[in-house]
Design a protein around this motif. Sequence first.
Motif, PDB file in Angstrom:
ATOM      1  N   ILE A 170       1.006  -1.073  -0.375  1.00 47.24           N
ATOM      2  CA  ILE A 170      -0.028   0.010  -0.561  1.00 47.24           C
ATOM      3  C   ILE A 170       0.507   1.182   0.055  1.00 47.24           C
ATOM      4  CG2 ILE A 170      -2.095  -0.459   1.430  1.00 47.24           C
ATOM      5  CD1 ILE A 170      -1.012   0.075   3.611  1.00 47.24           C
ATOM      6  N   ASN A 171       1.978   0.772   0.722  1.00 48.03           N
ATOM      7  CA  ASN A 171       2.933   2.565   0.118  1.00 48.03           C
ATOM      8  C   ASN A 171       4.080   3.074  -1.085  1.00 48.03           C
ATOM      9  OD1 ASN A 171       2.122   2.937   2.978  1.00 48.03           O
ATOM     10  ND2 ASN A 171       4.243   1.480   3.635  1.00 48.03           N
ATOM     11  N   THR A 172       4.493   1.937  -1.152  1.00 48.11           N
ATOM     12  CA  THR A 172       4.940   1.635  -2.896  1.00 48.11           C
ATOM     13  C   THR A 172       4.168   1.398  -4.081  1.00 48.11           C
ATOM     14  OG1 THR A 172       6.289  -0.170  -2.097  1.00 48.11           O
ATOM     15  CG2 THR A 172       6.802   1.568  -1.177  1.00 48.11           C
ATOM     16  N   GLY A 173       3.447   0.584  -3.807  1.00 50.71           N
ATOM     17  CA  GLY A 173       2.158   0.354  -5.412  1.00 50.71           C
ATOM     18  C   GLY A 173       2.866  -1.235  -6.148  1.00 50.71           C
ATOM     19  N   GLU A 174       4.268  -1.773  -4.519  1.00 51.11           N
ATOM     20  CA  GLU A 174       5.293  -2.940  -5.144  1.00 51.11           C
ATOM     21  C   GLU A 174       4.539  -4.205  -5.194  1.00 51.11           C
ATOM     22  OE1 GLU A 174       8.888  -3.261  -3.739  1.00 51.11           O
ATOM     23  OE2 GLU A 174       9.261  -1.275  -5.054  1.00 51.11           O
ATOM     24  N   ILE A 175       4.600  -5.141  -6.061  1.00 49.58           N
ATOM     25  CA  ILE A 175       3.849  -6.548  -6.184  1.00 49.58           C
ATOM     26  C   ILE A 175       3.969  -7.465  -5.248  1.00 49.58           C
ATOM     27  CG2 ILE A 175       3.201  -8.560  -7.436  1.00 49.58           C
ATOM     28  CD1 ILE A 175       0.993  -5.415  -8.112  1.00 49.58           C
ATOM     29  N   ARG A 176       3.539  -7.479  -3.913  1.00 55.89           N
ATOM     30  CA  ARG A 176       4.315  -8.825  -3.802  1.00 55.89           C
ATOM     31  C   ARG A 176       3.371 -10.044  -3.840  1.00 55.89           C
ATOM     32  NH1 ARG A 176       5.478  -5.509   1.102  1.00 55.89           N
ATOM     33  NH2 ARG A 176       6.734  -7.659   2.001  1.00 55.89           N
ATOM     34  N   GLN A 177       4.549 -10.917  -3.580  1.00 53.94           N
ATOM     35  CA  GLN A 177       4.202 -12.148  -3.867  1.00 53.94           C
ATOM     36  C   GLN A 177       4.914 -13.067  -3.417  1.00 53.94           C
ATOM     37  OE1 GLN A 177       5.115 -13.328  -7.829  1.00 53.94           O
ATOM     38  NE2 GLN A 177       3.298 -13.569  -8.639  1.00 53.94           N
ATOM     39  N   ASP A 178       4.072 -14.021  -2.369  1.00 52.80           N
ATOM     40  CA  ASP A 178       3.884 -15.098  -0.973  1.00 52.80           C
ATOM     41  C   ASP A 178       3.750 -16.892  -1.261  1.00 52.80           C
ATOM     42  OD1 ASP A 178       5.518 -16.827   1.208  1.00 52.80           O
ATOM     43  OD2 ASP A 178       4.678 -14.498   2.302  1.00 52.80           O
ATOM     44  N   ILE A 179       4.235 -17.440  -0.652  1.00 55.67           N
ATOM     45  CA  ILE A 179       3.417 -18.458  -1.277  1.00 55.67           C
ATOM     46  C   ILE A 179       3.177 -19.388   0.581  1.00 55.67           C
ATOM     47  CG2 ILE A 179       4.252 -21.214  -1.068  1.00 55.67           C
ATOM     48  CD1 ILE A 179       4.906 -20.019  -3.854  1.00 55.67           C
ATOM     49  N   MET A 180       1.451 -20.169  -0.073  1.00 54.93           N
ATOM     50  CA  MET A 180       0.722 -20.052   0.739  1.00 54.93           C
ATOM     51  C   MET A 180       0.397 -20.742   0.598  1.00 54.93           C
ATOM     52  SD  MET A 180       0.649 -17.438   2.468  1.00 54.93           S
ATOM     53  CE  MET A 180      -1.311 -17.462   3.278  1.00 54.93           C
ATOM     54  N   TYR A 181      -0.337 -22.297   1.764  1.00 55.71           N
ATOM     55  CA  TYR A 181      -1.242 -23.708   1.006  1.00 55.71           C
ATOM     56  C   TYR A 181      -2.380 -23.218   1.627  1.00 55.71           C
ATOM     57  CZ  TYR A 181       3.904 -25.385   2.480  1.00 55.71           C
ATOM     58  OH  TYR A 181       5.157 -25.967   1.592  1.00 55.71           O
ATOM     59  N   LYS A 199      -0.913 -11.901   8.272  1.00 55.16           N
ATOM     60  CA  LYS A 199      -0.071 -12.390   7.027  1.00 55.16           C
ATOM     61  C   LYS A 199      -0.635 -11.206   5.806  1.00 55.16           C
ATOM     62  CE  LYS A 199       2.542 -14.723   4.047  1.00 55.16           C
ATOM     63  NZ  LYS A 199       4.076 -15.601   4.042  1.00 55.16           N
ATOM     64  N   LEU A 200      -1.455 -10.970   6.597  1.00 56.23           N
ATOM     65  CA  LEU A 200      -2.189  -9.957   5.163  1.00 56.23           C
ATOM     66  C   LEU A 200      -1.477  -8.096   5.817  1.00 56.23           C
ATOM     67  CD1 LEU A 200      -3.670  -9.925   3.250  1.00 56.23           C
ATOM     68  CD2 LEU A 200      -5.879  -9.397   3.747  1.00 56.23           C
ATOM     69  N   GLN A 201      -1.441  -8.711   6.821  1.00 53.61           N
ATOM     70  CA  GLN A 201      -0.806  -7.156   7.128  1.00 53.61           C
ATOM     71  C   GLN A 201       0.597  -7.355   7.320  1.00 53.61           C
ATOM     72  OE1 GLN A 201      -1.282  -7.625  11.674  1.00 53.61           O
ATOM     73  NE2 GLN A 201      -3.123  -5.851  11.643  1.00 53.61           N
ATOM     74  N   GLU A 202       1.252  -8.283   6.776  1.00 52.52           N
ATOM     75  CA  GLU A 202       2.363  -8.315   6.129  1.00 52.52           C
ATOM     76  C   GLU A 202       2.946  -8.146   4.771  1.00 52.52           C
ATOM     77  OE1 GLU A 202       5.732 -12.027   5.652  1.00 52.52           O
ATOM     78  OE2 GLU A 202       5.018 -11.658   7.653  1.00 52.52           O
ATOM     79  N   LEU A 203       2.189  -8.661   4.208  1.00 52.23           N
ATOM     80  CA  LEU A 203       1.880  -8.413   2.149  1.00 52.23           C
ATOM     81  C   LEU A 203       1.660  -6.926   2.047  1.00 52.23           C
ATOM     82  CD1 LEU A 203       0.327 -12.016   1.641  1.00 52.23           C
ATOM     83  CD2 LEU A 203       2.355 -11.097   1.456  1.00 52.23           C
ATOM     84  N   LEU A 204       0.536  -6.018   3.285  1.00 52.59           N
ATOM     85  CA  LEU A 204       0.424  -5.327   2.480  1.00 52.59           C
ATOM     86  C   LEU A 204       1.376  -3.803   2.973  1.00 52.59           C
ATOM     87  CD1 LEU A 204      -3.527  -5.156   3.591  1.00 52.59           C
ATOM     88  CD2 LEU A 204      -2.567  -5.574   0.812  1.00 52.59           C
ATOM     89  N   ASN A 205       2.089  -4.056   4.196  1.00 49.52           N
ATOM     90  CA  ASN A 205       3.214  -3.698   4.874  1.00 49.52           C
ATOM     91  C   ASN A 205       2.156  -2.302   5.522  1.00 49.52           C
ATOM     92  OD1 ASN A 205       5.532  -1.941   5.322  1.00 49.52           O
ATOM     93  ND2 ASN A 205       5.869  -1.084   2.981  1.00 49.52           N
TER      94      ASN A 205
END
Length: 400
Positions: A170-181, A199-205
């Motif tokens: 949300i701060n930089t607009g960069e794409i964030r990806q992570d492996i989930m089960y 986890k979602l807070q981490e992905l969205l910064n």
Amino acid sequence: MIFFKMGLRNLFRNKRRSFLTMAAISVAVTGLIVSDGFMEGMSLNMVKTATSGVLGHGQIHSLQYIENPQSENFIINSEKLEQELNEDKLIKSWTKRVYSLGMVASARNARNLSLIGINPKTEFQTTSLSNKFDQTSPGENLSEIFLPPLILQKLGSQVGEKIVLTTTDINTGEIRQDIMYIGGTHSVSDSLGFLHIKKLQELLNLKDNFHEIVLNLGNPFLLQSIADPFWKKHSTSTYKARGWKEINPGIAAIMDMSKMSMGIIGIIMMILMSLIITNALFMAIFERIFEYGVARALGTENKHLVLMMFSETLGLGVGAALAGIILSLIIGGALAIYGVDYSGVEFNQVTFSEPVRFIFRWHQWVLYPGLAIVFTLLTGIYPAYYTTKITLSRALKKTM
């Protein structure tokens, strides 16, 4: 009293007609009582289903999020708010949520969906979302995501397999990806995915910030008024507390429409009932027209003839009302125990998850039978007035 007794006895002079007239009135009374109780049950079921899930009894958002629900519009300076919520005795429990748009991708396919980050411990104390998860529910494992069966099918994946979750910082607009089960499936909505709030807070910064607080007041009907001081108490210049009626006015509108529908149905039933009673009374007058003519010739006062007719209509109304109450108790009791299964049916974004049952309310057993008696008496005014105009000459001709 003799004219009153004569009127009641007249009911049994033609038992078949009196029985059929009472049956028609009692069916109308039963229809009104059962319809009212069933609509009450449907409204209650809809409200409980909606407020026990994602909606909750109330929610708190930032003012910017209400106007524009984007991930960057989160609640700030929440420490004081959280303390107030913990101290408020009206609030049974509350939980935080984070929202975002995202995409899940497998080796075969990819799908867009809305993501909800939840704290499983407080979420399941506040709402009944735990009942919407199949087999396993979200826990403290940050690498698990729970998807609806439809998306799982389109991804060509199964529970336990790995997928790639894509979101945006949300701060930089960069794409964030992570492996989930894939931790399991749910039946809340075909467009929602659930994962741990951290986890979602981490992905969205987002750090420790969040978008929504969901409130559990114990009873969804406790604070129904939008103007209740409770909502203003937990609102400031940066965030606002709202009840479910303000968040989803469609449900409140449906409840108001059901009451209006009952009024329309009641008016139609009473008009039809009046026509049936009028016809039955005039048939009775025609059969006994010679008696009325003789009574008039002997000097019987008009008020006594009116009393006799009113006692007959009162007997019809009271008998029909009692029969309607008994019939309603039988039908309403069966519907209250077994209900009508609407599971899986969606109405105004609310999916029924349990049978709709008859709800007993005191006004059903007082208002509708009372109205039936009153309308029966009102309907008897014209036939009673007509008996005062019968002359012996007309009675001898047997004409009305």
